[in-house]
Design a protein around this motif. Structure first.
Motif, PDB file in Angstrom:
ATOM      1  N   ILE A  93     -52.773 -19.210  12.753  1.00 52.52           N
ATOM      2  CA  ILE A  93     -53.127 -18.415  13.586  1.00 52.52           C
ATOM      3  C   ILE A  93     -52.723 -17.174  13.728  1.00 52.52           C
ATOM      4  O   ILE A  93     -51.917 -16.800  13.064  1.00 52.52           O
ATOM      5  CB  ILE A  93     -52.758 -19.209  15.023  1.00 52.52           C
ATOM      6  N   GLY A  94     -53.442 -16.284  14.441  1.00 57.53           N
ATOM      7  CA  GLY A  94     -52.949 -14.925  14.479  1.00 57.53           C
ATOM      8  C   GLY A  94     -51.743 -14.490  15.546  1.00 57.53           C
ATOM      9  O   GLY A  94     -51.477 -15.398  16.060  1.00 57.53           O
ATOM     10  N   GLY A  95     -51.431 -13.562  15.355  1.00 58.42           N
ATOM     11  CA  GLY A  95     -50.540 -13.097  16.549  1.00 58.42           C
ATOM     12  C   GLY A  95     -49.149 -13.186  16.027  1.00 58.42           C
ATOM     13  O   GLY A  95     -48.022 -12.892  16.857  1.00 58.42           O
ATOM     14  N   ILE A  96     -48.647 -13.948  14.756  1.00 61.04           N
ATOM     15  CA  ILE A  96     -47.310 -14.227  14.408  1.00 61.04           C
ATOM     16  C   ILE A  96     -47.213 -13.296  13.209  1.00 61.04           C
ATOM     17  O   ILE A  96     -47.649 -13.476  12.029  1.00 61.04           O
ATOM     18  CB  ILE A  96     -47.097 -15.534  14.094  1.00 61.04           C
ATOM     19  N   GLY A  97     -46.555 -12.146  13.118  1.00 68.11           N
ATOM     20  CA  GLY A  97     -46.399 -11.400  12.038  1.00 68.11           C
ATOM     21  C   GLY A  97     -45.469 -11.522  11.099  1.00 68.11           C
ATOM     22  O   GLY A  97     -45.571 -11.134   9.847  1.00 68.11           O
ATOM     23  N   SER A  98     -44.260 -12.319  11.653  1.00 70.25           N
ATOM     24  CA  SER A  98     -43.366 -12.734  10.486  1.00 70.25           C
ATOM     25  C   SER A  98     -43.855 -13.467   9.391  1.00 70.25           C
ATOM     26  O   SER A  98     -44.762 -14.144   9.468  1.00 70.25           O
ATOM     27  CB  SER A  98     -42.232 -13.604  11.330  1.00 70.25           C
ATOM     28  N   LYS A  99     -43.055 -13.103   7.990  1.00 63.37           N
ATOM     29  CA  LYS A  99     -43.296 -13.701   7.080  1.00 63.37           C
ATOM     30  C   LYS A  99     -42.283 -14.716   6.554  1.00 63.37           C
ATOM     31  O   LYS A  99     -42.198 -15.334   5.409  1.00 63.37           O
ATOM     32  CB  LYS A  99     -43.803 -12.774   5.754  1.00 63.37           C
ATOM     33  N   ALA A 131     -45.187 -21.411   8.416  1.00 59.53           N
ATOM     34  CA  ALA A 131     -45.336 -22.723   8.640  1.00 59.53           C
ATOM     35  C   ALA A 131     -45.766 -22.873  10.000  1.00 59.53           C
ATOM     36  O   ALA A 131     -46.392 -23.894  10.344  1.00 59.53           O
ATOM     37  CB  ALA A 131     -44.074 -23.636   8.374  1.00 59.53           C
ATOM     38  N   LEU A 132     -45.146 -22.464  11.012  1.00 56.36           N
ATOM     39  CA  LEU A 132     -45.668 -22.446  12.474  1.00 56.36           C
ATOM     40  C   LEU A 132     -46.957 -22.265  12.721  1.00 56.36           C
ATOM     41  O   LEU A 132     -47.606 -23.177  13.367  1.00 56.36           O
ATOM     42  CB  LEU A 132     -44.556 -21.677  13.090  1.00 56.36           C
ATOM     43  N   ALA A 133     -47.508 -20.939  11.986  1.00 55.95           N
ATOM     44  CA  ALA A 133     -48.623 -20.627  12.230  1.00 55.95           C
ATOM     45  C   ALA A 133     -49.815 -21.565  11.682  1.00 55.95           C
ATOM     46  O   ALA A 133     -50.867 -21.789  12.408  1.00 55.95           O
ATOM     47  CB  ALA A 133     -48.778 -19.193  11.781  1.00 55.95           C
ATOM     48  N   VAL A 134     -49.393 -22.200  10.503  1.00 58.73           N
ATOM     49  CA  VAL A 134     -50.407 -23.087   9.935  1.00 58.73           C
ATOM     50  C   VAL A 134     -50.398 -24.343  10.492  1.00 58.73           C
ATOM     51  O   VAL A 134     -51.404 -24.634  10.730  1.00 58.73           O
ATOM     52  CB  VAL A 134     -49.786 -23.094   8.432  1.00 58.73           C
ATOM     53  N   ALA A 135     -49.257 -24.632  11.069  1.00 57.69           N
ATOM     54  CA  ALA A 135     -49.239 -26.219  11.748  1.00 57.69           C
ATOM     55  C   ALA A 135     -50.098 -25.955  13.005  1.00 57.69           C
ATOM     56  O   ALA A 135     -50.572 -26.796  13.412  1.00 57.69           O
ATOM     57  CB  ALA A 135     -47.669 -26.419  12.249  1.00 57.69           C
ATOM     58  N   ALA A 136     -49.789 -24.927  13.684  1.00 57.76           N
ATOM     59  CA  ALA A 136     -50.547 -24.615  14.806  1.00 57.76           C
ATOM     60  C   ALA A 136     -52.254 -24.793  14.702  1.00 57.76           C
ATOM     61  O   ALA A 136     -52.939 -25.265  15.439  1.00 57.76           O
ATOM     62  CB  ALA A 136     -50.278 -23.244  15.608  1.00 57.76           C
TER      63      ALA A 136
END
Length: 302
Positions: free
Chosen positions: A261-267, A273-278
């Protein structure tokens, strides 16, 4: 949560437990119909939304522990009665179980183990249909690198059956969540054997392997969603090579790359993983919505 198998284990271990179920909601409520909580002598599993409603339900359930089988159904206005700002109304069923109920519970647990099912008329005073069992989405994760490891942990609490594939056995940790099966054979064999409705999440150690997996996954009609870790540049290169490999244009267009998902800039791996899981949870809900509009439904008249 597999409700009946948990109740069976609690009865075997403690001799008594209680089940709290949300059987009806109106307006804004902290949990949906079908949310459940199993209460034992030494704690509870699950949640009906927390707050004052849950504490009241816990107290009622604990008060039934050790008593013969009984069911109490009560409606609760969240705002006027409990001061919760949800403002809706919830009807709960609180039922007790003792050792005499074990055969009944084990029969329900056996049905639950076979997959989702419905029961009508089980609760006195509730003319509705209950749904039990979990609909578990198969998720195929390719790659046991830093992001892959973090993703496996992020997916652990969700009702997914995760197959984690990497040809490097040494890449897997010594322990992993219960919903994960590790595969060290050929990753393309995992793609070929994908169950219907599976999601494929590709993040291997090799771009060449990523491309092969993406091509195979996109050409497998059993796989509902294909996501590939990477950048817009990687996507453009993959699209060109996938077209050359004969992958249908519609499937290439539907490929998710970059993933997350968008909005998470940290790599940081955990953040990725959090962005992908969401995104996986969001896509699962979107594809499953018609079949999961509430866990309980009133029976139609007649």
């Amino acid at each position: 949560m597999k409700t009946w198998s948990l109740i069976a284990r609690m009865l075997a271990a403690e001799g008594a437990c209680a089940l709290v179920s949300v059987i009806r909601t109106a307006g804004s409520a902290p949990r949906e119909e079908g949310a459940r909580m199993v209460v034992g002598r030494h704690g509870f599993h699950g949640t009906i939304g927390g707050g004052a409603l849950e504490w009241k339900a816990l107290a009622m359930a604990q008060g039934l522990l050790g008593k013969p089988r009984q069911v109490k159904i009560f409606a609760q206005s969240l705002g006027p009665d409990l001061g919760q700002c949800c403002g809706g109304r919830v009807t709960l069923a609180v039922e007790s179980f003792d050792a005499a109920c074990l055969a009944e519970v084990e029969a329900q647990a056996a049905r639950e183990a076979e997959g989702p099912y419905t029961v009508a008329g089980r609760l006195p005073g509730f003319d509705g249909v209950e749904r039990f069992g979990e609909r578990r989405r198969p998720v195929l994760v390719f790659g046991a690198g830093h992001v892959g490891r973090a993703l496996i942990l992020a997916l652990a609490p969700f009702p997914f059956d995760v197959t984690w594939a990497d040809p490097r056995p040494e890449s897997f940790p010594g322990a992993m969540p219960q919903n994960v099966t590790a595969v060290t054979g050929a990753p393309l064999d995992v793609v070929a054997g994908a169950p219907a409705g599976a999601f494929a999440v590709i993040m291997s150690h090799s771009h060449a392997l990523d491309l092969s997996l993406a091509a195979a996954a996109l050409q497998n009609p059993a796989i509902a969603e294909v996501g590939v870790i990477g950048s817009a540049t990687k996507r453009a290169r993959f699209e060109k090579r996938l077209r050359a490999a004969g992958v249908a244009a519609a499937r290439i267009s539907a490929m998710i790359c970059p993933i997350g998902i968008g909005g998470i800039g940290s790599k940081l791996p955990a953040a990725v993983a959090l962005a992908v899981a969401a995104q996986i949870v969001s896509r699962d809900e979107a594809l499953s919505a018609p079949a999961s509009q509430g866990m309980l439904r009133e029976r139609e008249a007649g």
